[in-house]
Design a protein around this motif. Structure first.
Motif, PDB file in Angstrom:
ATOM      1  N   GLU A  32      -5.531 -12.224   9.850  1.00 47.84           N
ATOM      2  CA  GLU A  32      -6.076 -11.380   8.867  1.00 47.84           C
ATOM      3  C   GLU A  32      -6.052  -9.826   9.090  1.00 47.84           C
ATOM      4  OE1 GLU A  32      -7.083 -12.860   6.589  1.00 47.84           O
ATOM      5  OE2 GLU A  32      -7.083 -14.784   7.476  1.00 47.84           O
ATOM      6  N   MET A  33      -5.617  -9.390  10.530  1.00 43.25           N
ATOM      7  CA  MET A  33      -5.677  -8.054  10.990  1.00 43.25           C
ATOM      8  C   MET A  33      -4.101  -7.682  10.088  1.00 43.25           C
ATOM      9  SD  MET A  33      -7.210  -6.295  12.640  1.00 43.25           S
ATOM     10  CE  MET A  33      -7.037  -4.447  13.070  1.00 43.25           C
ATOM     11  N   ASP A  34      -3.029  -8.603   9.938  1.00 44.08           N
ATOM     12  CA  ASP A  34      -1.841  -8.128   9.136  1.00 44.08           C
ATOM     13  C   ASP A  34      -1.946  -8.265   7.843  1.00 44.08           C
ATOM     14  OD1 ASP A  34      -0.302  -8.022  11.579  1.00 44.08           O
ATOM     15  OD2 ASP A  34       0.682  -9.989  11.591  1.00 44.08           O
ATOM     16  N   MET A  35      -3.089  -9.073   7.355  1.00 44.90           N
ATOM     17  CA  MET A  35      -3.273  -8.866   5.823  1.00 44.90           C
ATOM     18  C   MET A  35      -3.811  -7.508   5.588  1.00 44.90           C
ATOM     19  SD  MET A  35      -3.146 -11.011   3.289  1.00 44.90           S
ATOM     20  CE  MET A  35      -3.608 -12.731   3.109  1.00 44.90           C
ATOM     21  N   LEU A  36      -4.953  -7.218   6.449  1.00 49.35           N
ATOM     22  CA  LEU A  36      -5.425  -5.711   6.246  1.00 49.35           C
ATOM     23  C   LEU A  36      -4.545  -4.669   6.266  1.00 49.35           C
ATOM     24  CD1 LEU A  36      -8.161  -4.480   5.878  1.00 49.35           C
ATOM     25  CD2 LEU A  36      -8.292  -4.298   8.330  1.00 49.35           C
ATOM     26  N   LEU A  37      -3.718  -4.651   7.515  1.00 56.26           N
ATOM     27  CA  LEU A  37      -2.978  -3.679   7.730  1.00 56.26           C
ATOM     28  C   LEU A  37      -1.597  -3.405   6.912  1.00 56.26           C
ATOM     29  CD1 LEU A  37      -2.750  -3.372  11.720  1.00 56.26           C
ATOM     30  CD2 LEU A  37      -4.401  -2.578  10.020  1.00 56.26           C
ATOM     31  N   SER A  38      -1.400  -4.371   6.396  1.00 55.77           N
ATOM     32  CA  SER A  38      -0.131  -4.508   5.501  1.00 55.77           C
ATOM     33  C   SER A  38      -0.447  -3.651   4.004  1.00 55.77           C
ATOM     34  CB  SER A  38       0.691  -5.866   5.227  1.00 55.77           C
ATOM     35  OG  SER A  38      -0.384  -6.614   4.421  1.00 55.77           O
ATOM     36  N   THR A  39      -1.858  -3.782   3.731  1.00 52.39           N
ATOM     37  CA  THR A  39      -2.210  -2.910   2.443  1.00 52.39           C
ATOM     38  C   THR A  39      -1.876  -1.538   2.461  1.00 52.39           C
ATOM     39  OG1 THR A  39      -4.512  -2.716   3.410  1.00 52.39           O
ATOM     40  CG2 THR A  39      -4.301  -4.681   2.065  1.00 52.39           C
ATOM     41  N   GLY A  40      -1.662  -0.801   3.558  1.00 48.73           N
ATOM     42  CA  GLY A  40      -1.671   0.631   3.539  1.00 48.73           C
ATOM     43  C   GLY A  40      -0.228   0.914   3.069  1.00 48.73           C
ATOM     44  N   GLU A  41       0.718   0.335   3.591  1.00 51.04           N
ATOM     45  CA  GLU A  41       2.105   0.242   2.938  1.00 51.04           C
ATOM     46  C   GLU A  41       2.259  -0.054   1.545  1.00 51.04           C
ATOM     47  OE1 GLU A  41       1.695  -0.106   6.335  1.00 51.04           O
ATOM     48  OE2 GLU A  41       2.817   1.478   7.318  1.00 51.04           O
ATOM     49  N   GLN A  42       1.188  -1.227   1.087  1.00 51.22           N
ATOM     50  CA  GLN A  42       1.579  -1.449  -0.260  1.00 51.22           C
ATOM     51  C   GLN A  42       1.136  -0.550  -1.258  1.00 51.22           C
ATOM     52  OE1 GLN A  42       0.390  -5.535  -0.701  1.00 51.22           O
ATOM     53  NE2 GLN A  42       0.170  -5.415  -2.911  1.00 51.22           N
ATOM     54  N   VAL A  43      -0.026   0.451  -0.814  1.00 49.75           N
ATOM     55  CA  VAL A  43      -0.584   1.454  -1.518  1.00 49.75           C
ATOM     56  C   VAL A  43       0.698   2.568  -1.647  1.00 49.75           C
ATOM     57  CG1 VAL A  43      -1.968   3.488  -1.466  1.00 49.75           C
ATOM     58  CG2 VAL A  43      -2.848   1.158  -0.917  1.00 49.75           C
ATOM     59  N   SER A  44       1.296   2.817  -0.496  1.00 51.53           N
ATOM     60  CA  SER A  44       2.246   4.138  -0.636  1.00 51.53           C
ATOM     61  C   SER A  44       3.482   3.805  -1.377  1.00 51.53           C
ATOM     62  CB  SER A  44       2.393   4.574   0.919  1.00 51.53           C
ATOM     63  OG  SER A  44       2.574   3.782   1.600  1.00 51.53           O
ATOM     64  N   VAL A  45       3.984   2.260  -1.251  1.00 52.73           N
ATOM     65  CA  VAL A  45       4.969   1.944  -1.925  1.00 52.73           C
ATOM     66  C   VAL A  45       4.868   2.023  -3.615  1.00 52.73           C
ATOM     67  CG1 VAL A  45       6.451   0.826  -0.411  1.00 52.73           C
ATOM     68  CG2 VAL A  45       4.956  -0.589  -1.674  1.00 52.73           C
ATOM     69  N   ALA A  46       3.696   1.728  -3.959  1.00 50.43           N
ATOM     70  CA  ALA A  46       3.219   1.545  -5.335  1.00 50.43           C
ATOM     71  C   ALA A  46       3.194   3.195  -5.851  1.00 50.43           C
ATOM     72  CB  ALA A  46       1.792   0.941  -5.747  1.00 50.43           C
TER      73      ALA A  46
END
Ligand code: ASP
Ligand code: MG
Length: 592
Positions: A65-79
């Motif tokens: 779940e940590m990975d699920m959470l942390l990966s969102t940071g990069e998803q925001v910036s690529v979009a």
């Protein structure tokens, strides 16, 4: 058509304006005729913020779940990056790690890349799109999102550059490049024009902390030069190129580093027979402690002292694990000191030059700094000093080797800003698989050296300097140097020299023994076994595998020294061949 990978770290995409600046840079590269892949980190301190949020929920979040959470940071910036590029009139598509096909193992929060597919990225690039890849993430076999460990976007960038056979991999960050030492600690630190993969690997783990170590391992393995530069510089100010070559062909030392919070553990008077190192270090592997310096010199009386360092935070765990083991082994006692720091000098040139270590030791002696322990590799000398003298020690060596001044034979930029030699298609296929596996370059046996030891010399500033100055004055090239923590105000210093120089060195040591006190022992025939490779540091357990293979063959280890790229052990000469065979079979699966 050439292909460029541009990576933007968190500070380079911290707000909308910075995202626009990065977007413009990518568009400009595209207009200059390149295909462009951007790799983007989470904005500013977003990842820290997410980690903190998780902590507010629980002390023990599930890694998945940590990975699920942390990966969102990069998803925001690529979009956001894709939107910025669109609004500037160019075409771009953002992709998550999973969408690209970055396959990793399942070790959540510290996953390793297993393979990368390039089809989708290539198709998009051919259609004129800028590809924006989320850094730091991938997916495992079951499509779970994984992350590569903090700072892992660097590793994504270099990995993509490798599989796409990019012409350049540019890392945009908030500093001007790689410095000779941490400029926050030493104001005179100088930005280097270039530095070799090996040097930066040694420096990175030594505390220079410029890039994710695994990204440099990739760069080295796949021959990707990495250009670290400041995203805030408007002009095209060059940064530092990390490539195969060092900045200067002649300089012995190119950088210096400090690891402040180390703790030293000495297992005193361990019976010196096969398997002791294995017993100790396997205990530490069980509790997941990464061992840093390992120093073992031959004991005077058939027993040996084994000294090693760990990060200070790991000391309690380490002591608990080691104390049991030490009793089982029949060691006399376990000593420790939690107030030490490690200072190191690094440089490709020192492999072939005499008189490097002694200059470091003299510079420290002149500041009244006592050296607690020494270990060396071909391109590094590390000393352990008292923590309150660590900064003075770093400054002293930085100035001794004139690191603030550019080398006279500095290699110019233009010669290196492109990736050397294109890889063959077969090579690329190989790159797409087993990307981050441990790769051992060589297992070797060196029977050309003799081992010299000076026992029971006084443990005070200047003694090592005196010894190695005397040796350097006679132009004798010293290979391994090992000094363990002194006890009862006495220390043992061992080193190896070419066998042809042995009598010469013996003579010098006898003279030194009369001056300084101490006793000389010469072991005319020793064998040095080395394992050299990529990932020695990040794949813990290389040393362990080595100790295990040797112990199982009944071979006693006399002297050990470790570094990021190499582990050396000294054994008896007549066991050299057997040791070599044992190591070759122990590393057969990863031997390139
Ligand atoms: N966002 C991740 C981190 O802060 C990855 C990276 O920035 O490289 O660790
Ligand atoms: Mg980062």
């Amino acid at each position: 058509m050439s292909l460029i990978v541009q990576k933007f770290g968190g500070t380079s995409v911290a707000d909308a304006e910075k995202i626009r600046v990065a977007a413009r840079r990518a568009i400009r590269a595209q207009q200059e005729g390149h295909q462009v892949v951007m790799v983007v980190s989470a904005m500013g301190h977003q990842t820290d913020y997410l980690v903190d949020l998780a902590r507010q929920i629980t002390d023990d979040p599930s890694a998945r779940e940590m990975d699920m959470l942390l990966s969102t940071g990069e998803q925001v910036s690529v979009a956001l990056m894709a939107m910025a590029i669109h609004s500037l009139g160019a075409e771009a598509v953002s992709l998550t790690g999973g969408q690209i096909g970055i396959r990793t193992d399942s070790s959540h929060t510290k996953a390793r890349i297993k393979s990368i597919s390039t089809d989708r990225m290539k198709k998009l690039l051919e259609n004129g799109k800028i590809v924006i890849a989320a850094g730091f993430q991938g997916i495992d076999e079951d499509f779970n999102i994984t992350t590569l460990g903090r700072g892992g976007s660097d590793t994504t960038a270099v990995a993509l550059a490798a599989v796409l056979n990019a012409d350049a991999c540019e890392i945009y960050t908030d500093v001007d490049g790689v410095f000779t030492t941490d400029p926050r600690l030493v104001a005179e630190a100088r930005k280097m024009d270039r530095v070799s993969h090996d040097e930066i690997l040694e420096l990175a783990s030594l505390g220079a902390g410029v890039m994710h170590s695994r990204s440099i391992e990739f760069g080295k393995k796949f021959n990707v030069p990495i250009h670290v530069r400041n995203s805030a510089s408007f002009s095209d100010e060059p940064g530092t190129v990390i490539g195969a070559e060092s900045e200067s062909a002649n300089r012995a030392v190119t950088g210096a580093a400090l690891t402040k919070n180390e703790a030293q553990i000495t297992i005193a008077r361990v019976p010196d027979h096969p398997g002791t190192s294995l017993a100790i270090f396997s205990k530490l592997a069980e509790v997941n402690v990464a061992v840093d310096m390992i120093v073992q010199n031959p004991g005077a009386d058939g027993s040996a002292d084994i000294m090693f360092t760990v990060l200070e935070d790991d000391l309690p765990k380490t002591l608990a694990a080691v104390k049991k083991g030490a009793v089982e082994l029949g060691a006399e006692t376990v000593l420790h000191d939690a107030s030490v720091s490690k200072v190191s000098i690094v440089g490709l040139g020192m492999a072939t030059q005499t008189g490097v270590a002694d200059r470091m030791f003299r510079a420290l002696a002149d500041e009244g700094i006592n050296i607690e322990a020494i270990t060396t590799s071909e391109i590094k000398v590390s000393v352990l000093v008292n923590r309150d003298q660590a900064l003075a020690a770093l400054r002293a060596v930085h100035s001794e080797f004139e690191l603030d001044r550019p080398p006279r034979d500095r290699r110019a930029y233009g010669e290196v800003s492109k990736v050397g030699g294109k890889a063959s298609p077969l090579d690329i296929v190989a790159r797409l698989q087993r990307m981050e596996d441990l790769a051992i370059e060589s297992v070797s046996l060196d029977q050309s050296q003799a081992q010299m030891t000076l026992f029971d010399v006084p443990d005070r500033p200047g003694v090592s300097a005196t010894i190695f100055e005397a040796i350097a004055a006679e132009n004798i090239l010293v290979d391994m140097i090992v000094q363990s923590i002194g006890r009862d105000d006495l220390a043992d210093v061992s080193f190896t020299v070419p066998r042809a120089e042995m009598e010469h060195a013996r003579h010098i040591l006898h003279r030194l023994a009369t001056e300084l006190g101490g006793e000389v022992r010469v072991e005319p025939a020793v064998a040095i076994l080395s394992v050299k490779g990529i990932g020695i540091r990040s794949h813990t357990g290389v040393g362990l595998r080595m100790f295990k293979a040797l112990a199982e063959t009944g071979i006693n280890v006399d002297m050990v020294s470790t570094s990021e790229i190499r582990v050396n052990v000294v054994v008896e000469a007549n066991q050299g061949e057997a040791g070599l065979a044992a190591l070759k079979s122990a590393f057969a699966d990863v031997l390139g």
